[in-house]
Design an enzyme around this catalytic site. Structure first.
Site, short mmCIF file in Angstrom:
data_model
loop_
_atom_site.label_atom_id
_atom_site.label_comp_id
_atom_site.label_asym_id
_atom_site.label_seq_id
_atom_site.Cartn_x
_atom_site.Cartn_y
_atom_site.Cartn_z
N CYS A 1 -22.51 -24.37 -26.81
CA CYS A 1 -21.13 -23.90 -26.95
C CYS A 1 -20.54 -24.01 -25.54
O CYS A 1 -20.85 -23.20 -24.68
CB CYS A 1 -21.09 -22.46 -27.43
N CYS B 1 -18.01 -20.97 -24.55
CA CYS B 1 -18.54 -19.61 -24.33
C CYS B 1 -20.03 -19.61 -24.64
O CYS B 1 -20.80 -20.13 -23.85
CB CYS B 1 -17.77 -18.55 -25.11
N SER B 2 -20.44 -19.05 -25.75
CA SER B 2 -21.87 -19.01 -26.06
C SER B 2 -22.10 -18.82 -27.55
O SER B 2 -23.01 -18.13 -27.96
CB SER B 2 -22.55 -17.88 -25.28
N CYS B 3 -21.26 -19.42 -28.38
CA CYS B 3 -21.36 -19.28 -29.83
C CYS B 3 -22.72 -19.82 -30.31
O CYS B 3 -23.23 -20.80 -29.77
CB CYS B 3 -20.26 -20.06 -30.53
#
Lengths: 112, 206, 122
Positions: B114, B117-119
């Site tokens: 991602c 962000c950090s999905c």
């Protein structure tokens, strides 16, 4: 106006450090920040997109110097004020002592 | 009077975690006083998260796909419905998520990131590792995936196509690694034990 | 990140269409297989079109349901536009002039335009 979070394809961050220790959180405050965010979004105090927007508006030097949950905390504080849930003067000063009457810490050693 | 203040400041302010812990505590107190959240509610959120979101869930899904061809087809066609057969849900979070499961083959390797962000499918993979959230991984795996995979010790022959999936909040990706050779006789539970979180992200072979 | 739920919570509304959906339900402007171009966007707020795909051409590979446009959500548009989200595949060579891999990105319909018609040329 692309912001610092949009790192796909950028060079210069160096090799990936694949170390992991399996821990979900590295301090209790990280876990509480995580839970606060979940609760506030469920309560529709703000949306996930607004939360991301708040993180993305951190100044680049701030974003890069902050840990993952430190970014979350910054965003949460900002959103809590923006949504009128808390008064800005009531928040703990970054790097300072607990707010209240009397002299405050000078904020020395406020690392970023 | 200034002396104790300063000594407290030296002890606490010098440590970033205690500064951050104070800020978090203050914010929680204010939100609780305003009637927006309760401490018990936060405890419950954390308890459930830590008890239920783990990579063993994704590993179970993969092992089932390895042993059950019908399930494998259903998983690749509609991840949400297939994981529900095993009692897992992509709901329960803060918004509904589409689960897209992608499969490695002898000629294709998938890897998930991602960049913004950090999905990530928390419910099936558990809390994301630090490297997954790092700028180093997010910036480079879309640009030079073979190099990044080498940093994880995964060497892909040149004839294997590399497909990078840049996840977003609405769609979460999970990789089905290739079943290791020599595991034909293994039971489903034992197979699940072979699958790692890195394998489910695509930074390891299994 | 930030879906903070456990694995066993009550299921929310399922996505309206998935990657296995056949063809295009009404309202989808693009179909799998179609080449699209990402607009040269640069808004001052949260958006889901990463910089590295802006202005580049890619191929729609899947339709991932209908979702509120994040740009509208953060700018307070009421109601936010509900749009199809596409998985669009880009070749590394197109993005960076090198590399033999592909990158697939989820993009809202408003970020995309059809490939301009090619001139007949000399």
């Amino acid at each position: 106006m692309t912001r610092i979070h949009d790192v796909g394809g950028m060079e210069g961050f160096g090799p990936v450090d694949p170390t992991e220790d399996g821990r979900a959180f590295h301090a209790d405050w990280e876990a509480r920040v995580f839970a606060l965010n979940t609760a506030l979004i469920r309560r529709q105090a703000y949306t996930l997109d607004e939360f991301r927007d708040a993180i993305e508006h951190l100044a680049p030097e701030r974003y890069l110097a902050s840990s993952y949950y430190e970014r979350w905390l910054e965003a949460l504080e900002g959103l809590a004020v923006k949504k009128g849930l808390v008064a800005p003067g009531d928040l703990e000063e970054e790097g300072g002592d607990a707010p209240g009457p009397g002299p405050r810490g000078s904020g020395e050693g406020r690392g970023r | 009077m200034s002396v104790p203040t300063r000594s407290r400041g030296q002890r606490e302010d010098g440590h970033p975690d205690s500064r951050l812990a104070r800020r978090q505590r203050r914010l929680e107190e204010l939100l609780e006083a305003a009637g927006v959240v309760t401490g018990a509610e936060l405890d419950a959120i954390l308890d459930r998260y830590l008890a239920t979101a783990k990579p063993a869930n994704g590993a179970r899904v993969v092992a089932r796909a390895w042993v059950d061809e019908g399930f494998r087809h259903r998983l690749l066609a509609d991840g949400n419905a297939a994981v529900a057969e095993l009692g897992f849900s992509m709901g329960g979070g803060i918004q509904p998520q589409l689960l897209r499961v992608v499969e490695n083959t002898p000629r294709l390797h998938n890897v998930v990131v991602c960049t913004l962000c950090s999905c990530y499918p928390l419910a099936l993979l558990g809390p994301s590792p630090s490297w997954y959230r790092s700028e180093a991984y997010r910036s480079r795996v879309v640009r030079r995936p073979r190099e990044v995979l080498e940093e994880f010790g995964l060497h892909l022959p040149g004839h294997v196509e590399v497909r990078v999936w840049d996840a977003s909040a609405e769609t979460r990706y999970m990789v089905v690694p290739r079943r290791p050779a020599g595991t034909e006789g293994m039971a489903e539970d034992a197979l699940a034990g072979l699958v790692t979180r890195r394998g489910l992200i695509g930074t390891a072979a299994v | 990140m930030k879906d903070e739920g456990g694995a066993t919570g009550r299921a929310l509304e399922p996505p309206r269409s998935g990657p296995g959906a056949e063809g295009s339900p009404p309202g989808e402007r693009f179909r799998p297989g179609e080449t699209v171009v990402v607009k040269a966007l640069d808004p001052p707020h949260h958006t889901r079109a990463p910089r590295y795909v802006r202005g580049h051409r890619g191929v729609v590979v899947e339709v991932h349901g209908v979702h509120p446009r994040p740009d509208d959500v953060v700018t307070g548009a009421h109601p936010p536009a509900m749009e199809p989200v596409y998985a669009v595949r880009f070749s590394a060579a197109d993005l960076w002039g090198e590399g033999d891999h592909s990158v697939t990105v989820n993009l809202w319909e408003a970020y995309l335009e059809p490939l301009p018609l090619q001139g007949t040329g000399p």
